[in-house]
Structures are given as structure tokens and as C-alpha cells.
Design an enzyme around this catalytic site. Structure first.
Site, PDB file in Angstrom:
ATOM      1  N   CYS A  85      49.774  41.627  33.678  1.00  0.00           N
ATOM      2  CA  CYS A  85      50.454  42.482  32.973  1.00  0.00           C
ATOM      3  C   CYS A  85      49.515  43.677  32.966  1.00  0.00           C
ATOM      4  O   CYS A  85      48.094  43.847  33.159  1.00  0.00           O
ATOM      5  CB  CYS A  85      50.480  42.319  31.463  1.00  0.00           C
ATOM      6  N   ARG A 138      49.680  44.267  39.013  1.00  0.00           N
ATOM      7  CA  ARG A 138      49.255  43.115  37.936  1.00  0.00           C
ATOM      8  C   ARG A 138      50.281  42.237  37.572  1.00  0.00           C
ATOM      9  O   ARG A 138      50.048  41.164  36.778  1.00  0.00           O
ATOM     10  CB  ARG A 138      48.619  43.766  36.997  1.00  0.00           C
ATOM     11  N   TRP A 142      53.914  40.445  33.372  1.00  0.00           N
ATOM     12  CA  TRP A 142      54.058  39.326  34.121  1.00  0.00           C
ATOM     13  C   TRP A 142      54.387  38.138  32.998  1.00  0.00           C
ATOM     14  O   TRP A 142      53.327  37.866  32.264  1.00  0.00           O
ATOM     15  CB  TRP A 142      52.645  38.750  34.855  1.00  0.00           C
ATOM     16  N   ASN A 153      48.188  42.160  26.880  1.00  0.00           N
ATOM     17  CA  ASN A 153      48.239  41.465  27.815  1.00  0.00           C
ATOM     18  C   ASN A 153      47.567  40.286  27.522  1.00  0.00           C
ATOM     19  O   ASN A 153      46.371  40.358  26.674  1.00  0.00           O
ATOM     20  CB  ASN A 153      47.306  42.183  29.064  1.00  0.00           C
ATOM     21  N   GLY A 154      47.655  38.946  27.820  1.00  0.00           N
ATOM     22  CA  GLY A 154      47.114  37.693  27.259  1.00  0.00           C
ATOM     23  C   GLY A 154      48.027  36.569  26.836  1.00  0.00           C
ATOM     24  O   GLY A 154      49.258  36.959  27.000  1.00  0.00           O
ATOM     25  N   GLU A 158      43.327  28.367  53.662  1.00  0.00           N
ATOM     26  CA  GLU A 158      43.703  29.619  53.265  1.00  0.00           C
ATOM     27  C   GLU A 158      44.770  30.202  54.029  1.00  0.00           C
ATOM     28  O   GLU A 158      45.728  31.107  53.477  1.00  0.00           O
ATOM     29  CB  GLU A 158      42.227  30.618  53.432  1.00  0.00           C
ATOM     30  N   LYS A 167      48.137  31.757  52.275  1.00  0.00           N
ATOM     31  CA  LYS A 167      48.614  33.182  52.482  1.00  0.00           C
ATOM     32  C   LYS A 167      50.007  33.234  53.065  1.00  0.00           C
ATOM     33  O   LYS A 167      50.979  33.850  52.623  1.00  0.00           O
ATOM     34  CB  LYS A 167      47.791  33.984  53.909  1.00  0.00           C
ATOM     35  N   GLU A 205      52.309  32.074  49.815  1.00  0.00           N
ATOM     36  CA  GLU A 205      52.440  33.143  48.643  1.00  0.00           C
ATOM     37  C   GLU A 205      53.402  34.285  48.975  1.00  0.00           C
ATOM     38  O   GLU A 205      53.955  34.753  48.149  1.00  0.00           O
ATOM     39  CB  GLU A 205      51.001  33.795  48.556  1.00  0.00           C
ATOM     40  N   HIS A 229      45.933  10.114  58.400  1.00  0.00           N
ATOM     41  CA  HIS A 229      46.141   9.519  57.307  1.00  0.00           C
ATOM     42  C   HIS A 229      47.419   9.930  56.248  1.00  0.00           C
ATOM     43  O   HIS A 229      47.458   9.459  55.212  1.00  0.00           O
ATOM     44  CB  HIS A 229      44.924   9.874  56.480  1.00  0.00           C
ATOM     45  N   LYS A 289      48.214  39.932  40.455  1.00  0.00           N
ATOM     46  CA  LYS A 289      46.990  40.182  41.218  1.00  0.00           C
ATOM     47  C   LYS A 289      45.819  39.345  40.572  1.00  0.00           C
ATOM     48  O   LYS A 289      45.001  38.700  41.042  1.00  0.00           O
ATOM     49  CB  LYS A 289      46.571  41.472  41.345  1.00  0.00           C
TER      50      LYS A 289
HETATM   51  O1  M6R Z   1      40.405  37.260  41.191  1.00  0.00           O
HETATM   52  P1  M6R Z   1      40.071  35.871  41.679  1.00  0.00           P
HETATM   53  O2  M6R Z   1      39.288  35.837  42.831  1.00  0.00           O
HETATM   54  O3  M6R Z   1      39.287  35.321  40.601  1.00  0.00           O
HETATM   55  O4  M6R Z   1      41.548  35.318  41.972  1.00  0.00           O
HETATM   56  C1  M6R Z   1      41.456  33.882  41.959  1.00  0.00           C
HETATM   57  C2  M6R Z   1      42.929  33.593  42.689  1.00  0.00           C
HETATM   58  O5  M6R Z   1      44.132  34.089  41.624  1.00  0.00           O
HETATM   59  C3  M6R Z   1      43.565  34.481  43.939  1.00  0.00           C
HETATM   60  O6  M6R Z   1      42.609  34.222  44.817  1.00  0.00           O
HETATM   61  C4  M6R Z   1      44.801  34.037  44.253  1.00  0.00           C
HETATM   62  O7  M6R Z   1      44.638  32.775  44.961  1.00  0.00           O
HETATM   63  C5  M6R Z   1      45.245  35.120  45.358  1.00  0.00           C
HETATM   64  N1  M6R Z   1      46.620  35.431  45.078  1.00  0.00           N
HETATM   65  C6  M6R Z   1      45.276  34.499  46.649  1.00  0.00           C
HETATM   66  O8  M6R Z   1      45.811  35.409  47.488  1.00  0.00           O
END
Ligand code: M6R
Length: 614
Positions: free
Chosen positions: A2, A27, A75, A101-102, A487, A491, A494, A510, A609
């Protein structure tokens, strides 16, 4: 999670607020809203499901005058994205408007109490409960808005950053925070509020970061007053922002993600600058040297993080164990915080986070500190909560990352972890001089080698067309490249919404091998490291089952070229630095597949984010 923006001053608030919302949209972006007070001191709330553009269309025929206002991009946590659940929320008499926010954890209890007293609710949010509760307290105690907020927050359980306005009071915004960031920008006769500095930097670089349980009374012609929920008056600490406006622009790239991928040669150079000497013979991280004994006497290192930062953490594990011979465990912060872990006072806990605001990581840090461990932060956002709640740390200095899918922050985290491992290893004498200087020199070559990989962008784009309509992907890697498989898969899922699994290559047999058929693309990182031969065998196992292999190999590897369906050739480097190179083609592949599928790359569905809620 948010975005919050606020303005009080002498200019029209609306354009400032809307521009701020656009900057904060990364955000959270399922709905947006704004509250403004006009010259007649009327308080209007306009809000709608959708993006900030939808809000701009919605207000076209509305009164948007006024020099005070608050705005929000959401969000969803409590209640689906909808017009009514969007913020700001009015109180019962529509004299208060609040953005939040929260998460208010005891909202259900508060709501039930308010309902008994005749309060009605339009939305299913916890935020509406909070604003109604503040109004109820205000009426009950016959007090002003500041006192009502103070008393109400004293009874609230949960996390919040809030901003509240009151009809008939055009000279004041009340803001408060707990476990969710809030920044006040100080202009000349005007103030700005932001859930981060991005909506503020255009107007001022002087800011006050609110601390947990602090309430700010922001009045047009006065210095902000900061008082805690427990009624302790605080002297505002004014800080200077390091961010520049150009970091917030796409700079000619179609997406922030692509811009950030291409920034990596420079962001890594910045990350290493001032830490590695010009000759490339020494690396020093002052955050470590200042607390050298903690690291030299550490019983073990515990790394806590989430998402991409957690993947960087696994690379950290391999680095610290190989170079420093210190046992390491890597934990998801969300699991660590609730599973009653054993933490020793002589543990060093490293928290890795781009945003520095991830709620689970912050809670894990608190737990570690209570157990007496020394906590070190590896963070990107300067002045964020994690650096302020850790004993020491290193910034990644990769610049503002806006794309929701983390790219340049990841490589900077890995670079910092590498420099940390080298610094500790030298102090501990667990690395010989040659390996130490060779590794530093090669670290300095990494930005140039990343530039070479970025030259393959068009080749990777062409490759992406072949796989755009795949339903599933498997990513495999071993050793230092295993976290890169995780990773790469993260990517892709996401931003393209394609199901993807990352696995250690040897684990394939396995279970996941059952998934392999002639439709399954398997991305395998097969650079020329100590377990190269084993990875070659893994590729053979996949080919024997007709899987479609996309191999990330070192330049000139004819062996794998003769076996794989597609190869992306990257420069060779030292094994422990491989992740810094092998991740780049995977970032580009995910990006192009998502673009081919017409996905909203920078703002993928359901994500935000910075995850400031549990
Ligand atoms: O701000 P942070 O690095 O603590 O965030 C952790 C995860 O939320 C963040 O890496 C998330 O997985 C990303 N969207 C990855 O691309």
C-alpha cells in the site's frame, strides 16, 4: 505494501497527491483513493477499484480543489479490491478520513464493540474499523483528534502507518506508524507524507522518519510535533535523502524491470565502490570490522530473509561456509519467527532485505535480538526499518528498485555477502592470500562480464518466443547455481504466471523427473564448475526422457552444446561468483516471456514491492 501520500501547504494538493500515487503504485495497485479539503473546509473522499489512472478518470467531474489532502494506493489484505474497500475511509459522521497501510489484528473485536454502539460499516476492511474507533474515542473523551488517535492506537493490536484528516480543520494532518514505514518531507511552508520517500524527493530532500509508536501532528505553519503513544515528546531528527529523481523514472526503457536488469553493471560498481581498493587487493566492510569480534567468535551464522533475498541468503551460506568455515543456517523469516528457534547469544544473525521493511524479517530480527544474538542487516533502502533495528550492517547501494520482481537488488545482495565473506575470512585467516586477492580481482571484473551478457538480450528475446506458451518450467542448478535455479523459477512465475519449480539438479531423480516429457522446458545452469561433470549427467538424464533443455553454459562449451536444445553462453568466472553472472540470462528470459504474454511486468497481479504485512 500500500502506498500512502499526503500534502499540506500552499499549493493545490491534488496534482502532488496523484503524482505521488503514481510513484508509489509499485507498492500496491488494486485500488486508489484520495481525500481533499476545499476552501469551505468540506472533506471529500474519491476512490475506485483499479489503478491510479482509473482514479484520475473518476475525479474528472469532481471538486479537487484544496491545499491539504491524503491519498492511497492499495494492496488488499482485509476485503477484496473494490470501490468500497478502497481507502480513504470515512468515519461514521464523515468528519474524519483515514488511509492505512498494515493490518489491525484486533479489528474484529473492535468492530463488534462499535456495532453494539450503533456504528455501521460499509466496507470489509480493518481500516474502516480504525477510523470509526478513532471517532468513537474522540466523542467519548470529548478530546481533539491528536488525543483520540493517541488513545485509539494505544488499544490497537497490529501494524499501521496512517494519515488522518478532519473536516473543518484544514491546517492539520495526523500521521502515525507502527511496524510500517512513514516519512515526512519538510518543505518551505509545506509538508509531504509518504510511505516511502519516492513521492517526496521531487520537492525536498529533508525528511523525518517516524519511529514505531510515534504520532506526528503536522500543521501548516508549525514544525511537526512528534509524540509517542505513551505521550513522550520526541525531537524530530531531520535526515537528508540520498535518492535522486532520475532513479524514479524509466529512462527510456519500456519497464522498470528491464531498466534495473540493465543497470546491474553500474549498480554493482556502486555497491563495491569504497569497499574494494583500486588495486583490487583489499576489501573492507566497516560494519564488519567495527564488530570484528562478533564474527570471529560466532558459534554460527543464521541468515533470515524472504523471497529473492532468501535466495541470496543461500548463496551467503555457501560463501561463509567455504571461505570462513563458519556453520550457517538459512531460514525463511516467516518460519523462524514462529517456530521457537534456538538462538545463541554468540550467534550472528544476518537479515537480508531489499526494502528493509519486510514484516516477517523485522519480527525475526526482534526475536534474534531478544535472544541476545548480534544482528547484521544487509539492506538496500537507506534509513528503512531493518538498518534502524540491527546492530550493524551494510547497505547494498544499488539504487531505488521499483520493479516488483527484484533483480539488481539481488545481485547487490550477493556482492555484499561475497565482500562480507572475504572480509571475515581474511580476519579469521581461513583464506590464503592468493585466493583472497584473486577473488577480489575477479569480483571487480563482474560488472564488465554482466555487460557482455546483457549484449545477449536480443538472442534471449528470440529464445523467449519458443517458450512463451509453456505451461510449466523446471529450473535446475547445483552448488552455487542451485539458488539461481530457485531465483530463475521465482522470476518467471512472478511476472509471467507460468508455474515454475527450482530444484537442485541432483534432486530431480528423487521425484521431479516424473514431470519430464517432450513438452517440459528445463532450464539448467551448467557452468564449468567443480561439479560440471555431474550436471552433464543430469542433462543426459533429461534428454533421455525427451525434455527440452535450455542450458546456461560457459562460452565455448561444445560438450553441452551438442546435447542441449538451446544454450545461452556466458563468460566464465570463479565458481563462488558464478551466481552474479548466471542469474542475468534468467532475469532476461523471465522478462521477455512475460512481455510476450502481455503481462504487467512491473506490477504483476497479487504482488507488491514491499511486504509490510504478515
Ligand atoms: O524487501 P525484501 O528483500 O525483504 O523482500 C523480500 C521478498 O518479498 C522479495 O524478494 C520478493 O520475493 C520479490 N518480489 C522477488 O522478486
Amino acid at each position: 505494501m500500500c502506498g500512502i501520500v499526503g500534502y499540506i501547504g500552499f499549493r493545490d494538493a491534488y496534482p502532488i497527491l496523484v503524482k505521488g500515487l503514481h510513484r508509489l503504485e509499485y507498492r500496491g495497485y488494486d485500488s486508489a483513493g484520495i481525500a481533499l479539503m476545499n476552501e469551505e473546509k468540506n472533506l471529500s473522499v474519491y476512490k475506485t477499484k483499479g489503478r491510479v489512472n482509473d482514479l484520475e478518470e473518476y475525479v474528472l467531474d469532481k471538486d479537487i480543489s484544496g491545499t491539504i489532502g491524503i491519498a492511497h494506493t492499495r494492496w488488499a489484505t482485509h476485503g477484496e479490491p473494490s470501490n468500497t474497500n478502497a481507502h480513504p475511509h470515512y468515519s461514521q459522521t464523515e468528519t474524519l478520513a483515514l488511509i492505512h497501510n498494515g493490518i489491525i489484528e484486533n479489528y474484529a473485536v473492535l468492530k463488534a464493540e462499535l456495532q453494539k454502539k450503533g456504528y455501521t460499516f460499509h466496507s470489509t476492511t480493518d481500516t474502516e474499523v480504525l477510523v470509526q474507533f478513532i471517532e468513537y474515542i474522540k466523542q467519548l473523551h470529548k478530546c481533539d483528534l491528536f488525543s483520540a488517535v493517541q488513545i485509539a492506537l494505544g488499544q490497537v493490536v497490529g501494524a499501521y502507518a496512517i494519515a488522518v484528516m478532519e473536516k473543518g480543520n484544514p491546517d492539520q494532518i495526523i500521521a502515525a506508524r507502527k511496524s510500517s514505514p512513514l516519512v515526512i518531507g519538510i518543505g518551505d511552508g509545506e509538508y509531504f507524507i509518504g510511505s516511502d520517500a519516492s513521492p517526496i524527493i521531487e520537492y525536498t530532500n529533508k525528511v523525518i522518519y517516524l519511529d514505531d509508536e510515534e504520532i506526528a501532528v503536522i500543521k501548516r505553519h508549525e514544525e511537526p510535533q512528534i509524540v509517542t503513544i505513551g505521550n513522550v515528546r520526541k525531537t524530530p531528527q531531520i535526515k537528508e535523502l540520498e535518492m535522486s529523481l532520475s532513479e524514479l523514472e524509466r529512462g527510456g526503457y519500456p519497464h522498470f524491470m528491464l531498466k534495473e536488469i540493465f543497470e546491474q553493471p553500474q549498480s554493482l560498481t556502486n555497491c563495491m565502490s569504497g569497499r574494494i581498493n583500486v588495486e583490487g587487493t583489499n576489501v573492507t566492510l566497516s560494519g564488519i570490522i567495527d564488530h570484528k569480534d562478533k564474527f570471529l567468535n560466532a558459534r554460527r551464522i543464521v541468515i533470515i530473509a524472504c523471497g529473492t533475498s532468501w535466495h541470496a541468503g543461500i548463496i551467503g551460506e555457501y560463501l561463509f561456509e567455504e571461505l570462513c568455515r563458519i556453520p550457517v543456517v538459512v531460514e525463511y523469516a516467516s518460519e523462524f519467527r514462529y517456530r521457537n528457534p534456538v538462538v545463541y547469544p554468540d550467534d550472528v544473525v544476518i537479515a537480508i532485505s531489499q526494502s528493509g521493511e519486510t514484516a516477517d524479517s523485522l519480527a525475526a530480527i526482534e526475536l534474534a535480538r531478544k535472544s541476545g544474538a548480534f544482528v547484521y542487516g544487509v539492506c538496500n533502502v537507506v534509513g528503512s526499518s531493518i538498518p534502524r533495528n540491527t546492530d550493524s550492517g551494510s547497505y547494498t547501494h544499488c539504487g531505488h528498485e521499483i520493479g516488483v520482481a527484484s533483480t539488481k537488488a539481488f545481485t547487490a545482495q550477493v556482492a555484499v555477502l561475497t565482500m562480507m565473506a572475504l572480509t571475515i575470512a581474511k580476519e579469521k585467516k581461513t583464506i590464503d592470500d592468493k585466493k583472497y586477492t584473486d577473488t577480489i580481482k575477479e569480483l571487480q571484473n563482474i560488472p564488465g562480464k554482466i555487460s557482455q551478457i546483457l549484449d545477449l538480450n536480443e538472442e534471449i528475446r528470440q529464445l523467449s518466443y519458443i517458450f512463451t506458451y509453456a505451461q510449466n518450467f523446471i529450473y535446475l542448478g547445483r552448488g552455487y547455481n542451485y539458488p539461481i535455479a530457485l531465483e530463475g523459477a521465482l522470476k518467471l512465475k512472478e511476472i509471467s504466471y507460468i508455474h515454475a519449480e527450482g530444484y537442485p539438479a541432483a534432486e530431480m531423480k528423487h521425484g521431479p523427473i516424473a514431470l519430464i516429457d517432450n513438452e517440459m522446458p528445463i532450464v539448467i545452469i551448467a557452468t564449468n564448475d567443480t561439479i560440471y561433470e555431474k550436471v552433464v549427467s543430469n542433462i543426459q538424464e533429461i534428454k533421455a526422457r525427451n525434455g527440452r533443455v535450455i542450458a546456461i553454459i560457459n562460452e565455448g562449451d561444445e560438450v553441452i552444446k551438442s546435447m542441449a536444445d538451446h544454450c545461452i553462453e556466458i563468460p566464465a568466472t570463479k565458481e563462488c561468483l558464478d551466481p552474479l553472472l548466471s542469474v542475468i540470462p534468467l532475469q532476461l528470459l523471465a522478462y521477455h516471456i512475460a512481455v510476450n504474454k502481455n503481462r504487467d511486468v512491473d506490477m504483476p497481479r497479487n504482488l507488491a514491492k514491499s511486504v509490510t504485512v504478515e
